[in-house]
Scaffold this motif. Structure first.
Motif, PDB file in Angstrom:
ATOM      1  N   VAL A 267       0.855  -1.187   0.000  1.00  0.00           N
ATOM      2  CA  VAL A 267       0.000   0.000   0.000  1.00  0.00           C
ATOM      3  C   VAL A 267       0.889   1.234   0.000  1.00  0.00           C
ATOM      4  N   TYR A 268       0.694   2.086  -1.002  1.00  0.00           N
ATOM      5  CA  TYR A 268       1.421   3.351  -1.080  1.00  0.00           C
ATOM      6  C   TYR A 268       0.424   4.473  -0.857  1.00  0.00           C
ATOM      7  N   ASP A 269       0.512   5.096   0.310  1.00  0.00           N
ATOM      8  CA  ASP A 269      -0.420   6.153   0.688  1.00  0.00           C
ATOM      9  C   ASP A 269       0.117   7.496   0.204  1.00  0.00           C
ATOM     10  N   HIS A 270      -0.575   8.089  -0.756  1.00  0.00           N
ATOM     11  CA  HIS A 270      -0.108   9.344  -1.333  1.00  0.00           C
ATOM     12  C   HIS A 270      -1.273  10.290  -1.555  1.00  0.00           C
ATOM     13  N   GLU A 271      -0.986  11.564  -1.504  1.00  0.00           N
ATOM     14  CA  GLU A 271      -2.009  12.572  -1.711  1.00  0.00           C
ATOM     15  C   GLU A 271      -2.197  12.880  -3.185  1.00  0.00           C
ATOM     16  N   LYS A 272      -1.127  12.830  -3.953  1.00  0.00           N
ATOM     17  CA  LYS A 272      -1.198  13.143  -5.376  1.00  0.00           C
ATOM     18  C   LYS A 272      -0.534  12.035  -6.171  1.00  0.00           C
ATOM     19  N   PHE A 273      -1.246  11.520  -7.186  1.00  0.00           N
ATOM     20  CA  PHE A 273      -0.688  10.463  -8.023  1.00  0.00           C
ATOM     21  C   PHE A 273       0.446  11.013  -8.886  1.00  0.00           C
ATOM     22  N   THR A 274       1.614  10.402  -8.750  1.00  0.00           N
ATOM     23  CA  THR A 274       2.788  10.791  -9.540  1.00  0.00           C
ATOM     24  C   THR A 274       3.343   9.530 -10.196  1.00  0.00           C
ATOM     25  N   PRO A 275       3.253   9.402 -11.523  1.00  0.00           N
ATOM     26  CA  PRO A 275       3.697   8.177 -12.196  1.00  0.00           C
ATOM     27  C   PRO A 275       5.137   7.783 -11.859  1.00  0.00           C
ATOM     28  N   LYS A 286      10.531  -3.985  -4.761  1.00  0.00           N
ATOM     29  CA  LYS A 286      10.528  -5.254  -5.499  1.00  0.00           C
ATOM     30  C   LYS A 286       9.113  -5.834  -5.624  1.00  0.00           C
ATOM     31  N   ILE A 287       8.205  -4.996  -6.058  1.00  0.00           N
ATOM     32  CA  ILE A 287       6.826  -5.424  -6.274  1.00  0.00           C
ATOM     33  C   ILE A 287       6.784  -6.434  -7.409  1.00  0.00           C
ATOM     34  N   THR A 288       6.005  -7.500  -7.230  1.00  0.00           N
ATOM     35  CA  THR A 288       5.982  -8.590  -8.213  1.00  0.00           C
ATOM     36  C   THR A 288       4.748  -8.564  -9.107  1.00  0.00           C
ATOM     37  N   SER A 289       3.644  -7.985  -8.611  1.00  0.00           N
ATOM     38  CA  SER A 289       2.390  -7.987  -9.357  1.00  0.00           C
ATOM     39  C   SER A 289       1.740  -6.608  -9.212  1.00  0.00           C
ATOM     40  N   PHE A 290       1.184  -6.103 -10.315  1.00  0.00           N
ATOM     41  CA  PHE A 290       0.696  -4.724 -10.340  1.00  0.00           C
ATOM     42  C   PHE A 290      -0.603  -4.650 -11.126  1.00  0.00           C
ATOM     43  N   CYS A 291      -1.586  -3.943 -10.555  1.00  0.00           N
ATOM     44  CA  CYS A 291      -2.873  -3.774 -11.220  1.00  0.00           C
ATOM     45  C   CYS A 291      -3.276  -2.305 -11.173  1.00  0.00           C
ATOM     46  N   ALA A 292      -3.722  -1.787 -12.315  1.00  0.00           N
ATOM     47  CA  ALA A 292      -4.116  -0.383 -12.394  1.00  0.00           C
ATOM     48  C   ALA A 292      -5.018  -0.178 -13.594  1.00  0.00           C
ATOM     49  N   PRO A 293      -5.775   0.911 -13.635  1.00  0.00           N
ATOM     50  CA  PRO A 293      -6.580   1.218 -14.825  1.00  0.00           C
ATOM     51  C   PRO A 293      -5.695   1.649 -15.982  1.00  0.00           C
ATOM     52  N   PRO A 294      -6.204   1.562 -17.207  1.00  0.00           N
ATOM     53  CA  PRO A 294      -5.409   1.945 -18.380  1.00  0.00           C
ATOM     54  C   PRO A 294      -4.827   3.351 -18.303  1.00  0.00           C
ATOM     55  N   THR A 295      -5.553   4.277 -17.671  1.00  0.00           N
ATOM     56  CA  THR A 295      -5.046   5.644 -17.555  1.00  0.00           C
ATOM     57  C   THR A 295      -3.687   5.669 -16.881  1.00  0.00           C
ATOM     58  N   VAL A 296      -3.504   4.853 -15.831  1.00  0.00           N
ATOM     59  CA  VAL A 296      -2.225   4.808 -15.130  1.00  0.00           C
ATOM     60  C   VAL A 296      -1.128   4.304 -16.058  1.00  0.00           C
ATOM     61  N   PHE A 297      -1.418   3.253 -16.819  1.00  0.00           N
ATOM     62  CA  PHE A 297      -0.417   2.727 -17.738  1.00  0.00           C
ATOM     63  C   PHE A 297      -0.090   3.740 -18.838  1.00  0.00           C
ATOM     64  N   PHE A 299       0.069   6.907 -18.428  1.00  0.00           N
ATOM     65  CA  PHE A 299       1.023   7.834 -17.823  1.00  0.00           C
ATOM     66  C   PHE A 299       2.394   7.171 -17.638  1.00  0.00           C
ATOM     67  N   LEU A 300       2.393   5.904 -17.233  1.00  0.00           N
ATOM     68  CA  LEU A 300       3.662   5.218 -16.970  1.00  0.00           C
ATOM     69  C   LEU A 300       4.534   5.112 -18.215  1.00  0.00           C
ATOM     70  N   ILE A 301       3.912   4.832 -19.371  1.00  0.00           N
ATOM     71  CA  ILE A 301       4.713   4.648 -20.583  1.00  0.00           C
ATOM     72  C   ILE A 301       5.284   5.973 -21.100  1.00  0.00           C
TER      73      ILE A 301
END
Length: 550
Positions: A267-275, A286-297, A299-301
């Motif tokens: 759990v990453y507790d943050h006030e503002k989403f920063t990719p 060392k996170i092994t599994s990640f789930c997010a909506p397409p919008t997050v991906f 931003f990540l790319i």
């Protein structure tokens, strides 16, 4: 743990899964006792959560810790008179007290109502009165406290407000002080039956007040597929799902299925989403599994993925909105990881999903989850042919599947409107290909009918999202005297294009769509805006765009 609940754990194909996946349902199942406390008894030092925040704090919790703190929380709540069937709203962002409270309420047989911190006092009043909320447990942030206090005068059932801090206003209970002073917890003689309500989510309404989707105590077992198979978790996994605890995605990805599978939740507790910070967290912890909506991906790319060590990351899943193939392709090129889509609703668990033995098709939701009897039917009630658009439904004539909601709380009329004649109507339009994969088209109300053509907004949006200048878009129907309706695209441009000549950009976007897909689908109207209208859950309010045009 899984052996307690599944007849067979490993599967090699979709057919094997369909034939042999079976959940062994206990009598009077309670997730807090039968999973969390069971882990605490069997492996007390087993890691359950790695919690950190954007200020550098870190807490590691074991299952023994969660048993201890949930007992303390349940004892405190019981001291206030919270009991079986009482409704309690939780406005707790990503604070670890959310998990203490959820488990504590489960242990009392009470009903949890997770809610977002974005609610105004009017939103809170509506929820308090619709669900007869007896207590609110909230972050002690100034704005949240202000909105809750303003709601009190118009909320006759609200008896207690509890703050986890930092502020503890007059008239509020001090969560941490009270749980530490609470007497030893005594489990009630009879906590719950399987069909009792344990959880209510207010669905984000785009055209009317949100409905209350109520789930029974068996709902967590419906998420075994989510955690064990879709997220592909085991006892060595560290899993991150991007979600505030006010949304249904939190229990999808940060609680039920993950802990049944024995995974450690990040759990990453943050006030503002920063990719960039999300990428740093994956690398550092060392996170092994990640789930997010397409919008997050999306931003990540756009970040510096190639210079980030993502070697720990083995599995990525995507949900919350339809996936544009361009996002899939780009992320795969950068990481070698195939994004695996899943589809469901607040009223369900996963109904269509890309499981480990299924080869993803970019843009497809995957195959029906055998836990549900999923089909696609046309407007006249016939099973849709391959390639034919129809509504996704769930047949319940043989049984109510694990994970399907119990009802819209206190609203038989709305329940019967979507669930009748042993069919639950999702309101989502899709088509299936020759291999049985489902492809999302849009909500039933969003389909565009222009000059005899039926046009999927999502298909046009998928093309628009591959245009270099477009960072976000919404496609809707605009009225037209000649054609009845025409395609309209409302777009948000990437920062580097915001100062461009808009007329030239509009022409470029239109030409691009004409060349990339069937020309009749191109947007005859393109409006460039700074931001799209959205619900408090982040869903685009296409209805607002349509109303403005009519």
């Amino acid at each position: 743990m899984l052996k307690k609940f599944l007849k067979q754990i490993s599967f090699t194909s979709q057919q094997d899964f369909a034939d042999n996946y079976e959940v062994l349902v206990p009598e009077n199942f309670n997730f807090a006792y039968d999973v969390v406390d069971a882990w605490a008894l069997e492996e007390p030092n087993k890691k359950a959560m790695l919690w950190t925040d954007d200020e550098g704090k870190r807490f590691d919790f074991t299952f023994a810790d969660f048993k201890k703190f949930s007992d303390m929380t349940a004892s405190f709540f019981a001291k206030l008179g919270i009991k079986k069937g009482d409704t309690v709203m939780l406005i707790l962002k990503r604070r670890f007290e959310f998990w203490f409270s959820m488990l504590g309420l489960h242990k009392l047989g009470a009903i949890a109502i997770p809610a977002t911190h974005l609610l105004t006092d009017k939103d809170i009043i509506y929820r308090n009165n619709a669900a007869d909320v007896k207590m609110i447990v909230a972050c002690g942030d100034k704005q949240i406290i202000e909105h809750v206090n303003k709601s009190k005068h118009a909320s006759p059932t609200l008896e207690y407000t509890v703050s986890i801090g930092p502020e503890i206003p007059d008239g509020w209970e001090n969560f941490h002080k009270e749980i530490n002073e609470a007497p030893e917890f005594e489990r009630p003689a009879h906590v719950n039956n399987n069909d009792d309500i344990s959880l209510i989510y207010f669905t984000s309404g785009t055209t009317a007040n949100p409905k209350m989707a109520a789930h029974d105590f068996l709902y967590p077992l419906g998420h075994i597929i989510t955690g064990k198979y879709w997220h592909n978790l085991d006892e060595n996994s560290l899993h991150l799902t991007i979600s505030d605890t006010g949304w249904g995605k939190a229990v999808w990805g940060k609680l039920y299925g993950q802990w049944i599978a024995g995974a450690n939740i990040f759990v990453y507790d943050h006030e503002k989403f920063t990719p960039a910070e999300i990428l740093k967290a994956i690398e550092k912890y060392k996170i092994t599994s990640f789930c997010a909506p397409p919008t997050v991906f999306r931003f990540l790319i756009r970040e510096d993925i190639m210079n980030t060590d993502l070697s720990s990351l083995k599995w990525c899943t995507i949900a919350g909105e339809a996936l544009n193939p361009a996002v899939y392709d780009t992320f795969y090129e950068m990481t070698g990881i195939k994004l695996r889509e899943g589809f469901g609703q607040t009223e369900t668990t996963l109904t269509v999903v890309t499981l480990p033995w299924i080869e993803p098709k970019p843009g497809s939701m995957g195959l029906p989850n055998p836990q549900y009897n999923v089909d696609i039917i046309t407007s006249d009630g016939k099973v849709a042919d391959v390639g034919e658009h129809g509504q996704i439904i769930i047949r319940t004539d043989k049984k109510k599947p694990l994970g399907l909601f119990k009802e819209y709380y206190k609203d038989k009329e709305k329940t019967d409107a979507v669930w009748n004649n042993d069919i639950y109507y999702t309101g989502d339009i899709a088509w299936r290909d020759k291999d049985g994969y489902f492809w999302f088209v849009g909500r039933a109300d969003d389909i565009i009918k222009s000059s005899g053509y039926r046009i999927s907004p999502f298909e046009v949006e998928s093309v628009l999202m591959t245009h270099k200048a477009v960072v976000e878009c919404a496609v809707t129907a605009a009225p037209d005297e000649l054609r009845g309706q025409v395609v309209k695209a409302t777009v948000v441009l990437a920062d580097e294009y915001k100062n461009c000549h808009h007329e030239e950009m509009i022409k470029d976007i239109q030409d691009y769509v004409k060349k990339t897909t069937a020309p009749y689908k191109y947007p005859r109207i393109v409006e460039i805006v700074d931001k799209l209208p959205k619900t408090i859950s982040g869903k685009i309010r296409r209805v607002e765009i349509r109303e403005k045009d009519n």
